[in-house]
Every structure is written in structure tokens, then in C-alpha cells.
Design a protein around this motif. Sequence first.
Motif, mmCIF file in Angstrom:
data_model
loop_
_atom_site.group_PDB
_atom_site.id
_atom_site.type_symbol
_atom_site.label_atom_id
_atom_site.label_comp_id
_atom_site.label_asym_id
_atom_site.label_seq_id
_atom_site.Cartn_x
_atom_site.Cartn_y
_atom_site.Cartn_z
ATOM 1 N N SER A 102 36.740 31.118 32.953
ATOM 2 C CA SER A 102 35.889 31.510 31.422
ATOM 3 C C SER A 102 35.212 30.419 31.227
ATOM 4 C CB SER A 102 36.914 32.043 30.400
ATOM 5 O OG SER A 102 36.045 32.514 29.407
ATOM 6 N N GLY A 103 34.326 30.601 30.024
ATOM 7 C CA GLY A 103 33.863 29.493 29.504
ATOM 8 C C GLY A 103 32.436 28.958 30.332
ATOM 9 N N ILE A 104 31.884 29.566 30.962
ATOM 10 C CA ILE A 104 30.372 29.121 31.536
ATOM 11 C C ILE A 104 29.411 29.857 30.694
ATOM 12 C CG2 ILE A 104 28.938 29.140 33.405
ATOM 13 C CD1 ILE A 104 30.987 29.396 35.390
ATOM 14 N N SER A 105 28.594 28.892 30.290
ATOM 15 C CA SER A 105 27.431 29.691 29.617
ATOM 16 C C SER A 105 26.154 29.170 30.382
ATOM 17 C CB SER A 105 27.464 29.109 28.064
ATOM 18 O OG SER A 105 27.332 27.786 27.798
ATOM 19 N N ALA A 106 25.198 30.032 30.700
ATOM 20 C CA ALA A 106 24.101 30.110 31.538
ATOM 21 C C ALA A 106 23.088 31.040 30.915
ATOM 22 C CB ALA A 106 24.428 30.167 32.886
ATOM 23 N N THR A 107 22.004 30.978 31.547
ATOM 24 C CA THR A 107 20.753 32.027 30.985
ATOM 25 C C THR A 107 20.718 32.970 31.890
ATOM 26 O OG1 THR A 107 19.146 30.746 32.395
ATOM 27 C CG2 THR A 107 19.152 30.063 30.069
ATOM 28 N N LEU A 108 20.320 34.135 31.397
ATOM 29 C CA LEU A 108 20.241 35.492 32.082
ATOM 30 C C LEU A 108 19.678 35.318 33.637
ATOM 31 C CD1 LEU A 108 20.708 38.479 31.682
ATOM 32 C CD2 LEU A 108 18.256 38.527 31.332
ATOM 33 N N ARG A 109 18.377 34.564 33.673
ATOM 34 C CA ARG A 109 17.822 34.525 35.092
ATOM 35 C C ARG A 109 18.720 33.422 35.900
ATOM 36 N NH1 ARG A 109 11.459 34.460 35.705
ATOM 37 N NH2 ARG A 109 11.031 36.654 34.860
ATOM 38 N N ASP A 110 19.569 32.725 35.525
ATOM 39 C CA ASP A 110 20.121 31.693 36.370
ATOM 40 C C ASP A 110 21.275 32.641 36.768
ATOM 41 O OD1 ASP A 110 18.362 29.688 36.444
ATOM 42 O OD2 ASP A 110 19.300 28.484 34.720
ATOM 43 N N PHE A 111 22.120 33.306 36.122
ATOM 44 C CA PHE A 111 23.304 33.962 36.441
ATOM 45 C C PHE A 111 22.545 35.218 37.595
ATOM 46 C CE2 PHE A 111 25.671 33.332 32.627
ATOM 47 C CZ PHE A 111 26.941 32.918 33.140
ATOM 48 N N GLY A 112 21.228 35.559 37.433
ATOM 49 C CA GLY A 112 20.567 36.470 38.448
ATOM 50 C C GLY A 112 20.575 35.660 39.685
ATOM 51 N N ARG A 113 20.018 34.309 39.359
ATOM 52 C CA ARG A 113 19.873 33.673 40.743
ATOM 53 C C ARG A 113 21.227 33.293 41.518
ATOM 54 N NH1 ARG A 113 16.064 31.044 37.216
ATOM 55 N NH2 ARG A 113 14.150 31.027 37.844
ATOM 56 N N PHE A 114 22.333 33.290 40.674
ATOM 57 C CA PHE A 114 23.617 33.084 41.350
ATOM 58 C C PHE A 114 23.839 34.444 42.123
ATOM 59 C CE2 PHE A 114 28.083 33.631 41.466
ATOM 60 C CZ PHE A 114 28.616 32.158 42.135
ATOM 61 N N GLY A 115 23.464 35.516 41.505
ATOM 62 C CA GLY A 115 23.863 36.657 42.243
ATOM 63 C C GLY A 115 22.938 36.831 43.524
ATOM 64 N N LEU A 116 21.575 36.439 43.600
ATOM 65 C CA LEU A 116 20.897 36.353 44.727
ATOM 66 C C LEU A 116 21.531 35.327 45.604
ATOM 67 C CD1 LEU A 116 17.316 36.212 43.289
ATOM 68 C CD2 LEU A 116 18.562 38.289 44.404
ATOM 69 N N PHE A 117 22.022 34.093 45.323
ATOM 70 C CA PHE A 117 22.465 33.156 46.184
ATOM 71 C C PHE A 117 23.696 33.917 46.948
ATOM 72 C CE2 PHE A 117 26.459 30.631 46.293
ATOM 73 C CZ PHE A 117 25.949 29.857 47.343
ATOM 74 N N PHE A 118 24.541 34.538 46.136
ATOM 75 C CA PHE A 118 25.637 35.238 46.755
ATOM 76 C C PHE A 118 25.413 36.343 47.746
ATOM 77 C CE2 PHE A 118 29.883 37.178 46.951
ATOM 78 C CZ PHE A 118 30.799 36.068 47.213
ATOM 79 N N MET A 119 24.512 37.069 47.209
ATOM 80 C CA MET A 119 24.239 38.267 48.199
ATOM 81 C C MET A 119 23.607 37.991 49.267
ATOM 82 S SD MET A 119 21.721 41.479 46.924
ATOM 83 C CE MET A 119 20.403 40.555 46.991
ATOM 84 N N ASN A 120 22.782 36.837 49.470
ATOM 85 C CA ASN A 120 22.136 36.318 50.527
ATOM 86 C C ASN A 120 23.064 35.614 51.535
ATOM 87 O OD1 ASN A 120 19.724 38.091 50.055
ATOM 88 N ND2 ASN A 120 19.169 36.395 48.453
ATOM 89 N N GLY A 121 24.281 35.584 51.247
ATOM 90 C CA GLY A 121 25.195 34.720 52.041
ATOM 91 C C GLY A 121 25.550 33.367 52.012
ATOM 92 N N GLY A 122 25.074 33.058 50.476
ATOM 93 C CA GLY A 122 25.062 31.543 50.220
ATOM 94 C C GLY A 122 24.132 30.662 50.984
ATOM 95 N N LYS A 123 23.016 30.982 51.414
ATOM 96 C CA LYS A 123 22.201 30.199 52.142
ATOM 97 C C LYS A 123 21.276 29.585 51.042
ATOM 98 C CE LYS A 123 21.721 33.373 55.990
ATOM 99 N NZ LYS A 123 20.772 34.260 56.947
ATOM 100 N N ILE A 124 21.102 28.128 51.590
ATOM 101 C CA ILE A 124 20.222 27.370 50.802
ATOM 102 C C ILE A 124 19.566 26.653 51.844
ATOM 103 C CG2 ILE A 124 20.156 25.027 49.429
ATOM 104 C CD1 ILE A 124 22.714 26.154 47.952
ATOM 105 N N ALA A 125 17.996 26.676 51.999
ATOM 106 C CA ALA A 125 17.301 26.098 53.053
ATOM 107 C C ALA A 125 17.530 26.613 54.288
ATOM 108 C CB ALA A 125 17.304 24.470 52.747
ATOM 109 N N GLY A 126 17.970 27.790 54.274
ATOM 110 C CA GLY A 126 18.229 28.520 55.565
ATOM 111 C C GLY A 126 19.657 28.498 56.167
#
Length: 417
Positions: A300-324
Motif C-alpha cells: 500500500s501507500g503509493i500516491s501518484a497522479t492519474l496519468r502516471d498510474f495510466g502510464r504504468f498500465g501502458l508499461f505493463f501491458m506492452n510487456g515492460g518495454k522501455i526504448a524497445g
Amino acid sequence: MLSRAVSRPFLRLQPFTVSLGLFALGAVPDAWAKDDYEYPHAHEPIGTVEQIYEGTMLPDLAVSTYRNIDRLFPTRTIDGSDHPYALPKAPRQLDNVHFTYEGKKYDLFDYVAVDSITAMLVIKDGKVAYETYQRGNTDRTRWMSMSMAKSVTSTLAAVALHDGAIKSLDDAVVDYVPRLKGSAYEGVTIRNVLTMTSGVKWSEAFTDPSSDRRALLRAQIAQTPGAAMTLMASLPKAAEPGTVNNYSTGETQVLEEVIRSAVKMPLSDYLEQKIWRPFGMEHDAKWWLDSPNGQEIGGSGISATLRDFGRFGLFFMNGGKIAGQSILPQGWVQEATAPTVLKDGSPLNYGYMWWPGRTEASIKDGAYSAIGMQGQNIYINPTHNVVIVTFGDQPKPLRRNLIAPLAFFDAVVAALD
């Protein structure tokens, strides 16, 4: 590695929540993170952490508390990126959604009102199809994650596995957390902890002061280093590992200890270095600590903005890819979000601290969610390339949604298809 100082002084001491000794122990930082100077809710009145778990706050106080949870405990700051991941507006916007749940007809406006949603973001194909902020929230509001943090913690375990810091999910927990040697965690693997099948006895009843969950909260309130693991080491064995699933926030704290031991740094720093800054989260986030300059609360205890939680969702959905390049083990996303099985082959509709879909449509699409009590959700549908994030201020921590979120999420996906 030396940890950064915790993020802000407490703006108001809460009865029974913190002691004056915190300041003597170093809870006041040398400097504040860049977002703190302009945080729009910094001077609002807040309640106590006990009121959150007892469900005894009126709506206005609940809202101001949930967007200021970093004032309840010491936190560590997770710095945002200088180059945020772009979230452009989708050419086709979601106007309304109509759906039927338990024989009654509802729409988007019903869901927001009835389930006490204070912010919602819908991302389709990487673009924002819907975004709303209620109850004075803005795009700079940091909101509490509650148990959505469990999915973040499990993802950090995956990164540590990919890095080789964790050798195998079948490693014994006590090899990484010697404090638990001789306890009921002897013979428990990291995989058991990820699926909450350790067999260690635990009661997760939020509102029951005698529950183990509330005992863990009291350990956090005490702000004594090591108090959480003292509690976990004291628990009795109830079943053989891998035979019974029992939802336990304590398991996530054990996982936090495993990861920290493996990577030799605080989880906030690991999250910042591996995901938050490299992927492009826009704003600083905060994470509760068990004591000043101590260890993160894994469940528990993470506080973040709506869009940044959304970005985390995109990061995970796309297989954890960063710079390909993926920073997760091959096949992790599918493995972590699919139903697992118990030792005897019985099905378990729980992944590695992710919740697989439960409706016909979400199961068909392979959808899954990070879920926190009182209305917090990161819903991910990889088949239709949709991420939905909700913030909620439901009054009781009982996981009682008058409208099931998945019923609404299914309808949103259908409307955007």
C-alpha cells in the motif's frame, strides 16, 4: 547504497498515528521534491490512517485525506521524468457508456456517482479517450494506491528476476530475509508469496481491530524499524505452502523485504531507476515507509497522479518495454496476470498479485487488474489495447462496489471497439 531522505515534514501530527520521536529520527528532509512546492492540496485538513481502515470519515475529509496520504507517514520520493511519456488526445472520445448490471441499466454517469469515482482515465491505443477529475482533483493530484501497490511491488520482483538479483521464483524466502528463519515462512518460496499461498495464518479484515491486517497497520504506526517483520515472524502456520490461497497484505511486505535484500536498495529508488524515470512518468510519486528513512510498505501507500498510474498500465501491458527492450522476464506479463493453480491442481483466480478477469468478456480478452480498496483500479485489456484507471473515495474499506467495476470496464471496451 544510501537512501534519499524522506519527502516532507508532516504538516499535521495525527493522534496515535505518529510520535514526536519521528523528527528526532530524521523525518524532516534536507530538501523537498520539485512537485511539492506546487502541490495543489498541501494545506487541506486530513484525517487519520485509523479512520481510513475503520471507514469513519465523511466524504469531504476522505477526499482530502486520500490525496494527502504522504502526510500520514514518512515517505520516499520517486522522481518523475524530465521527458514525460506523451499521452495525446484520441481522435474518438468516449461520450457515454450504457450497460446492464444485475438486471438494471446504468451509464457512465451512474458509475462515477454510485461508485464514488473522483477521477477516471481511459486510454485506447495509447491515446486518452476519456479523462475526468471530480471533487477538486486535478491532473496534478496524487491519490492513494491502496492495494494497487501490490501489483507494482510484484512487478519490481519481476525486474529483479530479469536483472538476476533474484535467481528464481522457487528460491526460499528465508534465503533473502534471514529474519524469517525459524518462522512459519520456512519452506515458503517467492512464488508462494506472489500467489499468497504461503500457508501462513492471516486475517485481512480491515475494520476488525484484532485482525492481522490491523496489527500490521499498528506496526506501521509505531514507526519502529523491523516491526513489520517481527509481526510476520510471529505468525503461525495454517497449511502447507502452495495448498491454500489466503489474501494477505503481510505477504507483500515479505516480498518487499525479498526485493530490497536482492537489489540492495529501497524499492522507491529501484522503481524510479528502472521504471518511473526511464518510461517517462510525468510527476513525482510518494511511497509510505515503515519508519523514517526505512523500508517501503509493499502492499500500500503509493500516491501518484492519474496519468502516471495510466502510464504504468501502458508499461505493463506492452510487456515492460522501455526504448524497445523489455526489463521483465520473457512471458512475465501473461504468467503474472493469468489464473494459477494450487499444489493439488485446483484453479486459483489470482496471479502474481494481479487479478485476472472474472466476467465472460474480460476472461475472453485476457484482461486483468491492479485493485485497491475504496475504488482504486488499473484495468488492462491487452486484446483491445485499453487501460482504465479509477480513483475512488468509497466510505468503507470493504470492497463493496454497488456497480462492479468490471461490468463498467467491459462496457467501455465494447464502446471503444
